[in-house]
Design an enzyme around this catalytic site. Sequence first.
Site, PDB file in Angstrom:
ATOM      1  N   ASP A  13       0.871  -1.160   0.000  1.00 40.64           N
ATOM      2  CA  ASP A  13       0.000   0.000   0.000  1.00 40.64           C
ATOM      3  C   ASP A  13       0.915   1.218   0.000  1.00 40.64           C
ATOM      4  OD1 ASP A  13      -2.275   1.765   0.610  1.00 40.64           O
ATOM      5  OD2 ASP A  13      -1.296   1.910   2.566  1.00 40.64           O
ATOM      6  N   CYS A  14       0.460   2.304  -0.575  1.00 43.08           N
ATOM      7  CA  CYS A  14       1.306   3.505  -0.640  1.00 43.08           C
ATOM      8  C   CYS A  14       0.904   4.558   0.388  1.00 43.08           C
ATOM      9  CB  CYS A  14       1.260   4.095  -2.042  1.00 43.08           C
ATOM     10  SG  CYS A  14       2.342   5.535  -2.248  1.00 43.08           S
TER      11      CYS A  14
END
Length: 238
Positions: A13-14
Amino acid sequence: MIKLRDFQALTFDCYGTLIDWETGILTELRAWAAPAGIADDALLEAFGAEESRCEAATPDKPYPGVLADVHRALGQRWGIEPNKLAPIAFGGSVGRWPAFPDSPEALGYLKQHYKLVILSNVDTNSFARSNQKLAVDFDLILTAQDIGSYKPDPRNFQAAIKALDAIGVPRDRILHVAQSLFHDIVPAKAAGLKTVWVNRRRGKAAGGATPPASGDATPDLEVGSMAELADLHRKEQP
């Protein structure tokens, strides 16, 4: 306890994990929400609720449009006078959100040992601006815009599994790394992936911009930062 060196690829996930989206959101919205007397914790919690609702309602809408819809919904929720330009400006704000200070160095180290993959609830252009702050070349970048749905939709994780299988990385050699139990840990576990929870809110009472998780949200490993994850890898015996 998982062994980090057993894996070939890290899927990330960013926003919330590598990019400090809560600081970014507050920087963009705090002054706008101030006349309504909205505290930071309440602002982030309301953002999380509206964002997940908008993503589920319009899974094919690019993320800037989702953010604009969230802005309008928050204005209605708090009785803030509508402004035609403010939602559009907020929709384009992702590239201004800062990276966590430890993200670039940790990613640079991990790049020496893994294939690195982004699996993000964002659009391609917005991520490109964020990637400049992360200073690493990801082996694969999979966005909600590419897939046509937003996490926690299972399709996003199946897309990542399929893409990695195509380059020779089987499911059991993928480790998913994320801050959000709601968006990532629960659906990644349901897809049969091992998980690392990067608990960026460790020690904070409120839930922040992430909705509460429902389902099995127990990660295989918990760390407080990307730096901690990289250090664990350094210390692990081959």
